[in-house]
Design an enzyme around this catalytic site. Structure first.
Site, short mmCIF file in Angstrom:
data_model
loop_
_atom_site.label_atom_id
_atom_site.label_comp_id
_atom_site.label_asym_id
_atom_site.label_seq_id
_atom_site.Cartn_x
_atom_site.Cartn_y
_atom_site.Cartn_z
CG ASN A 9 9.92 19.66 -13.87
OD1 ASN A 9 10.20 20.71 -14.35
ND2 ASN A 9 9.25 19.54 -12.87
CG ASP A 11 8.68 23.12 -13.80
OD1 ASP A 11 7.73 23.10 -14.50
OD2 ASP A 11 8.51 22.91 -12.62
CG HIS A 12 14.07 24.82 -13.55
ND1 HIS A 12 13.54 26.00 -12.72
CD2 HIS A 12 13.87 23.93 -12.66
CE1 HIS A 12 13.15 25.56 -11.73
NE2 HIS A 12 13.42 24.39 -11.56
NE ARG A 20 17.94 39.29 -20.35
CZ ARG A 20 19.26 39.52 -21.01
NH1 ARG A 20 19.27 40.12 -22.28
NH2 ARG A 20 20.54 39.63 -20.32
CG HIS A 45 4.92 23.06 -10.30
ND1 HIS A 45 5.51 23.01 -9.19
CD2 HIS A 45 3.70 23.19 -9.72
CE1 HIS A 45 5.07 23.43 -8.08
NE2 HIS A 45 3.79 23.65 -8.55
NE ARG A 47 6.25 27.47 -7.46
CZ ARG A 47 6.67 26.83 -6.44
NH1 ARG A 47 7.40 25.76 -6.79
NH2 ARG A 47 6.43 27.05 -5.19
NE ARG A 51 8.21 30.42 -8.12
CZ ARG A 51 8.68 30.17 -6.79
NH1 ARG A 51 9.68 29.34 -6.60
NH2 ARG A 51 8.02 30.61 -5.69
CG HIS A 52 8.70 27.48 -13.35
ND1 HIS A 52 7.53 26.76 -13.15
CD2 HIS A 52 9.40 27.08 -12.02
CE1 HIS A 52 7.63 26.05 -12.17
NE2 HIS A 52 8.42 26.31 -11.30
CD GLU A 72 5.79 18.68 -10.38
OE1 GLU A 72 5.95 19.80 -9.66
OE2 GLU A 72 6.71 17.84 -10.73
CB THR A 102 12.36 24.16 -5.55
OG1 THR A 102 11.91 22.88 -6.30
CG2 THR A 102 13.28 23.66 -4.45
CB THR A 103 8.03 21.25 -4.34
OG1 THR A 103 7.60 21.75 -5.67
CG2 THR A 103 6.85 20.48 -3.69
CD GLU A 153 7.29 12.96 -8.39
OE1 GLU A 153 6.44 12.66 -9.15
OE2 GLU A 153 8.24 13.57 -8.45
CG HIS A 196 12.46 17.89 -5.33
ND1 HIS A 196 13.56 18.62 -4.89
CD2 HIS A 196 11.60 18.88 -5.76
CE1 HIS A 196 13.47 19.93 -4.85
NE2 HIS A 196 12.16 19.87 -5.22
N GLY A 197 15.54 16.61 -7.07
CA GLY A 197 16.91 17.19 -6.64
C GLY A 197 17.85 15.98 -7.21
N GLY A 218 14.25 17.38 -13.16
CA GLY A 218 14.23 18.62 -14.05
C GLY A 218 15.40 19.48 -14.05
N1 PXP Z 1 8.56 15.81 -8.79
C1 PXP Z 1 8.04 16.99 -8.23
C2 PXP Z 1 6.65 16.66 -7.63
C3 PXP Z 1 8.47 18.15 -8.36
O1 PXP Z 1 7.50 19.27 -7.65
C4 PXP Z 1 9.94 18.56 -8.91
C5 PXP Z 1 10.14 19.78 -8.79
O2 PXP Z 1 9.40 20.74 -9.61
C6 PXP Z 1 10.54 17.43 -9.62
C7 PXP Z 1 9.99 15.97 -9.32
C8 PXP Z 1 11.58 17.58 -10.28
O3 PXP Z 1 12.76 18.28 -9.28
P1 PXP Z 1 14.19 18.52 -9.69
O4 PXP Z 1 13.99 19.79 -10.55
O5 PXP Z 1 14.93 18.91 -8.45
O6 PXP Z 1 14.74 17.50 -10.59
#
Ligand code: PXP
Length: 252
Positions: A9, A11-12, A20, A45, A47, A51-52, A72, A102-103, A153, A196-197, A218
């Site tokens: 992922n 996103d970040h 910036r 994702h 959103r 935001r990202h 996503e 976050t989600t 998921e 997630h996480g 991610g």
């Molecule tokens: N899966 C889903 C559905 C998510 O929403 C996210 C966070 O955007 C992730 C996986 C990845 O989570 P993390 O960034 O905490 O690894």
């Protein structure tokens, strides 16, 4: 046992870029690098508050990466329009609140059943693989199957939080829910993903659940990339997952 795919992922990477307001660091460059290092797909994702990831990022990712793109999104009409235009390999439906960092939890597939049904149908009709991001509960699994989604998921956030807080009883309880839910997916005809996480340790452990065929990761990867580089981070994650999968079935 099925192979275990890693979805990275990005996103970040966009979060850092947006700090910036310029073009760097580029999430597409990160995606290509992650694939070269062993990622099996890319997740992003879009959103509602952008935001990202931005709309243009999603288009560029779709055009640039030769591997599956997992889009996503919240189940809204405007996101559905965008997804149908971009036509990613997969869409993961997630809950979204503007105030959350976050989600935070899984999608309410039971309460939102009627509202979600047309989204699953439309995306499926377009040949997009639909996945429901849910809490590991049998009610949510059953509702996802009844919605006609081919994939779920499982939200690993509560388990990862318990591990981070060294709350062993809670971590064991949450992992038990993941184990039971993963085992139930096969009987319901659902493909099982998780995310997630996750970090190296939690990814290694969850990779031991043999029904899981994809992890989406991610924040940890992008954070670790600061210290050892993204390619090295993806390789280490891949190795952790392979290690966990090799020991699959052995009790923790
Ligand atoms: N899966 C889903 C559905 C998510 O929403 C996210 C966070 O955007 C992730 C996986 C990845 O989570 P993390 O960034 O905490 O690894």
């Amino acid at each position: 046992m099925s192979a275990l795919r890693l979805g990275v992922n990005v996103d970040h990477v966009a979060t850092v870029r947006n700090a910036r307001g310029g073009a760097a660091p580029d999430p597409v460059r990160a995606a290509l690098l992650a694939i070269e290092a062993g990622a099996d797909g890319i997740t992003a994702h879009l959103r509602e508050d952008r935001r990202h990831i931005h709309d243009e990022d999603m288009k560029r990712l779709r055009a640039a990466i030769g591997k599956p793109l997992n889009f996503e999104m919240a189940a809204t009409e405007s996101m559905l329009d965008i997804a149908l235009r971009i036509r990613p390999h997969a869409c993961c439906l997630v809950p979204e609140k503007r105030t959350e960092r976050t989600t935070e939890g899984g999608l309410d597939v039971v309460g939102g059943f009627r509202a979600l049904k047309p989204f699953v149908a439309e995306l499926g009709k377009a040949g997009i693989r639909v996945s429901m991001f849910i809490e590991p509960s049998s009610e949510a699994l059953k509702a996802s199957a009844d919605l006609g989604a081919p994939v779920v998921e499982l939200h690993t956030g509560a388990w990862c939080d318990a591990l981070a807080h060294r709350d062993r009883p809670k971590a064991d309880y949450e992992f038990g829910r993941l184990r039971v839910a993963a085992a139930q997916t096969a009987g319901l005809g659902l493909e099982c993903h998780a995310g997630h996480g996750l970090d190296y340790d939690s990814a290694r452990i969850v990779s031991g659940l043999p029904q899981i065929v994809e992890l989406n990761i991610g924040h940890f990867l992008v954070g670790e990339a600061i210290f050892v580089g993204l390619a090295e981070t993806v390789k280490r994650m891949r190795a952790a997952m392979d290690e966990g999968r090799a020991g699959a079935g052995t009790p923790r």
